[in-house]
Scaffold this active site. Structure first.
Site, short mmCIF file in Angstrom:
data_model
loop_
_atom_site.label_atom_id
_atom_site.label_comp_id
_atom_site.label_asym_id
_atom_site.label_seq_id
_atom_site.Cartn_x
_atom_site.Cartn_y
_atom_site.Cartn_z
N ASP A 1 0.87 -1.18 0.00
CA ASP A 1 0.00 0.00 0.00
C ASP A 1 0.91 1.23 0.00
O ASP A 1 1.57 1.52 1.00
CB ASP A 1 -0.88 -0.05 1.26
CG ASP A 1 -1.87 1.11 1.33
OD1 ASP A 1 -1.63 2.15 0.67
OD2 ASP A 1 -2.88 0.96 2.06
N HIS A 2 0.89 1.93 -1.11
CA HIS A 2 1.84 3.03 -1.26
C HIS A 2 1.52 4.22 -0.36
O HIS A 2 2.29 5.16 -0.25
CB HIS A 2 1.90 3.47 -2.73
CG HIS A 2 3.23 4.02 -3.13
ND1 HIS A 2 4.12 4.57 -2.23
CD2 HIS A 2 3.85 4.09 -4.33
CE1 HIS A 2 5.20 4.98 -2.87
NE2 HIS A 2 5.07 4.69 -4.15
#
Ligand code: CAO
Length: 655
Positions: A627-628
């Site tokens: 999850d950036h």
């Protein structure tokens, strides 16, 4: 064949009116009366119909332009023989139904309080009484300009903006939302700007309707007949429209009617109009029937007027249109309305023409509804407020209960429409398991919400595999199957400790995140019930053999459908191994609220250059999705490199 220019017709003197929709495009073949553009002021929306049939060769306007009467709209290639009719394009008021009554000035009475104060009252609203105030647009202390909307009234047939009749400051509001009003009821008191006492005294008489209104006065004309109290009731001014369809005759001979009761309903493509009885009396005979076509002046019926030998002067300010002439009586014969959450309220493809009144259009804009997708059940395909409500209900229900296959629950995204696959071959419909449906919903949510990045690497597990294979028999004696998975779990747990950015969950408020100080690893298992993810706790604190035993247990439970929900909770990171199946890589979807997932593909022997020569090495493909929002590329690079080093050199796992 000739080219004709279609221009903006008489729009009641309004100028610089916004074009909110251009309903046609170059190349379209259009029919007479087909809507070509939709105009909108702050008070009304109007379909502008084409007076001619033909092929559009150019369009001179676009959405967002403003136009006035006579402005060019488009050029039409017209078949020979049709041109004559174009000489005099119809000057029909475009949308009587949608033109608001609000152009009519509210009546003003001098207020008793101060010489410059004026009480603004409900103007002539076509005899309607007890009309709902659905919006009060001003507050005490507000400055309003003449013409600004001060309240919005609504019946089941019409919504009307009532404009301020003078400019000034609102000193007192006399009504509120939810009240009901009738003609003459006081709305508010305005401290008028620059009103001289003489002007005021002129205006102290109840004001009649504004003459410049182009919308048709819908007063039914009644002419004294030769014989006593019987009068002929004729079609009133209907804005120049001719041959208008009678869609309903609401009375029969012998009926008693009250002044203002609807006697017939007329309808064009663009408007429907109740024609009211001009007086109270008994219907002697009816001269028209449903399906007839009428024009202004045509005889509707003979009325024996109650208690009046001499016919009184016609009502001065009858409503201008059907939409403006609200009647309390509900329409008698309307198409069935969609039920509360009837999915048929939603059209699968946009309608070509949209007919709706200003109130409906405004509501649609507020709700963000594309009216072309709303099923119309009003007469002649008009979209009613109920249609809009039914559409919204259906859309909300559909979003909330969308099947997993549609996988859009709660997202408001459109589903892929069902189709009849049996047209192409033999098929059967199979019910999805609860887990399958849940997985589908979670996958959609996670793929929509989590900004994914996946990075790939290959770990040299030649030594690991040699070690594992050496240990395998020994473990088997203890009833434990030793695959590469326990080593991966151990290595990932250690990498989580070394890279805490992967051991977080983001808070829903977007303000903070939870940093976890435990390391529980989820194992994606392809079970008969569907994809399940049991969680192995405190993997960072356990040995590979301990992990192998526990993983074996969890996988067995998963395959035998014995997992409890507690077994599947609390994961910090998931490993999804397709190594036993095959493939060289894939992009796993993060199992939110976790922020990372490792996809593992099939290890294979590859030639690797050792500085002197190529040697065969067992290389394990790793695919790390994260999850950036929580993990930066740098964190992910370090995580992957560290993980790789652990798997390539088992000694590090013991550090
Ligand atoms: N490369 C090569 N061989 C591998 C391997 C890999 N990456 N991983 C496992 N193997 C081998 C094992 O060593 C075993 O062979 P041996 O018996 O000769 O040792 C064989 O493949 C079978 O392993 P397994 O499947 O019984 O056990 P596992 O620990 O590898 O996997 C489990 C267990 C539960 C992870 C797996 O069965 C499973 O369900 N995977 C599916 C996961 C999934 O569907 N993920 C979703 C994908 S999309 O996110």
């Amino acid at each position: 064949m000739s080219t004709e220019i279609i221009r903006v017709p008489d729009i009641g003197g309004a100028t610089d009116v916004d074009i909110i929709e251009v309903s046609v495009k170059v190349g379209d073949i259009i029919e007479v009366d087909q809507s070509i553009i939709v105009l909108e002021t702050d008070k009304a929306s109007m379909d502008v119909p084409s007076p001619l049939a033909g092929k559009i060769t150019s369009i001179k306007v676009k959405e967002g332009d403003t136009v006035s009467e006579g402005d060019d709209i488009l050029e039409l290639e017209v078949e020979a023989g049709d041109e004559d009719s174009s000489e005099e394009p119809k000057k029909e008021a475009p949308v009587k139904e949608e033109a608001p009554a609000a152009e009519e000035k509210p009546t003003q009475k001098p207020a008793k309080t101060a010489s410059s104060e004026q009480t603004v009252s409900v103007p002539d609203i076509g005899g309607a009484t007890g009309v709902d105030v659905i919006e009060v647009c001003v507050a005490e202390g507000d400055d309003v300009q003449e013409g600004d909307s001060i309240i919005v009234l609504e019946t089941d047939k019409a919504s009307m903006d009532i404009p301020a009749s003078v400019s000034g400051k609102v000193s007192k509001l006399l009504i509120k939302e939810g009240d009901t009003v009738s003609e003459g009821d006081d709305i508010l008191v305005i401290m008028a700007e620059g009103v001289s006492s003489s002007e005021q005294s002129e205006e102290s008489e109840p004001e009649q309707k504004s003459e410049e209104n182009a919308a048709p006065a819908q007063e039914t004309s009644s002419q004294p007949a030769q014989s006593g109290g019987v009068e002929s009731v004729n079609v009133p001014d209907i804005g120049g429209a001719t041959d208008v369809d009678v869609i309903e005759v609401s009375v029969t001979a012998g009926d008693k009617v009250e002044e203002g009761d609807s006697i017939i309903v007329l309808e064009t493509d663009k408007a429907s109009m109740d024609i009211p009885a001009p007086k109270t009396g008994t219907v002697k005979s009816v001269s028209i029937k449903e399906g007839d076509k009428v024009s202004e002046g045509d005889l509707i019926l003979e009325l024996e007027v109650e208690g009046s030998a001499a016919a009184p002067a016609p009502k001065a300010a009858a409503p201008k249109s059907a939409e403006q002439a609200p009647k309390q009586e509900a329409a008698k014969q309307q198409a069935p309305k969609p039920s509360s959450a009837d999915q048929s309220a939603v059209l699968s493809s946009p309608a070509k023409n949209v007919h709706a009144g200003p109130a409906v259009r405004m509501l649609a804009r507020e709700l963000g509804v594309d009216l072309s997708l709303v099923r119309a059940t009003g007469p002649r395909g008009r979209i009613t407020k109920e249609d809009l409500h039914a559409y919204v209900k259906a859309a909300v229900q559909k979003a909330a209960s969308a099947p997993a296959a549609g996988a859009v629950a709660g997202t408001g995204l459109p589903t892929v429409p069902d189709m009849d696959f049996s047209k192409f071959g033999d098929v059967e419909v199979v019910k999805m398991s609860k887990i399958q449906k849940l997985t589908a919903q979670n996958m959609v949510r996670n793929s929509l919400v989590v900004p994914h990045v996946t990075q790939f690497d290959k770990a040299d597990i030649t030594d690991l595999e040699a070690f594992r294979k050496g240990l395998k028999g020994e473990m088997e004696k203890q009833g434990v199957k030793l695959t590469p998975l326990p080593f991966l779990i151990k290595a990932v747990a250690q990498a989580m400790v070394a890279n805490p950015a992967f051991n977080v969950s983001l808070m829903a408020d977007g303000e903070s995140y939870v940093q976890k100080h435990y390391v529980h690893i989820g194992i994606a298992v392809d079970s008969p019930a569907g994809l399940v993810v049991p969680v192995l706790r405190d993997a960072d604190k356990k040995s590979v053999t301990q992990i192998a035993k526990e993983a074996n247990e969890l996988i067995k439970k998963a395959l035998n459908k014995q997992l409890k929900s507690a077994d599947m909770q609390g994961g910090c990171f998931t490993i999804s191994s397709l190594g036993a199946i095959g493939g060289t890589g894939f992009t796993p979807i993060v199992n939110a609220p976790e922020v990372g997932i490792l996809g593992v593909s099939k290890a294979d022997i590859e030639p690797r250059w050792n500085g002197k020569e190529f040697e065969p090495r067992t290389m394990l493909p790793l695919c790390l999705s994260y999850d950036h929002r929580a993990v930066n590329g740098g964190d992910a690079g370090r995580f992957m490199t560290y993980l790789n080093s652990l798997l390539s050199d088992l000694r590090r796992l013991t550090l």
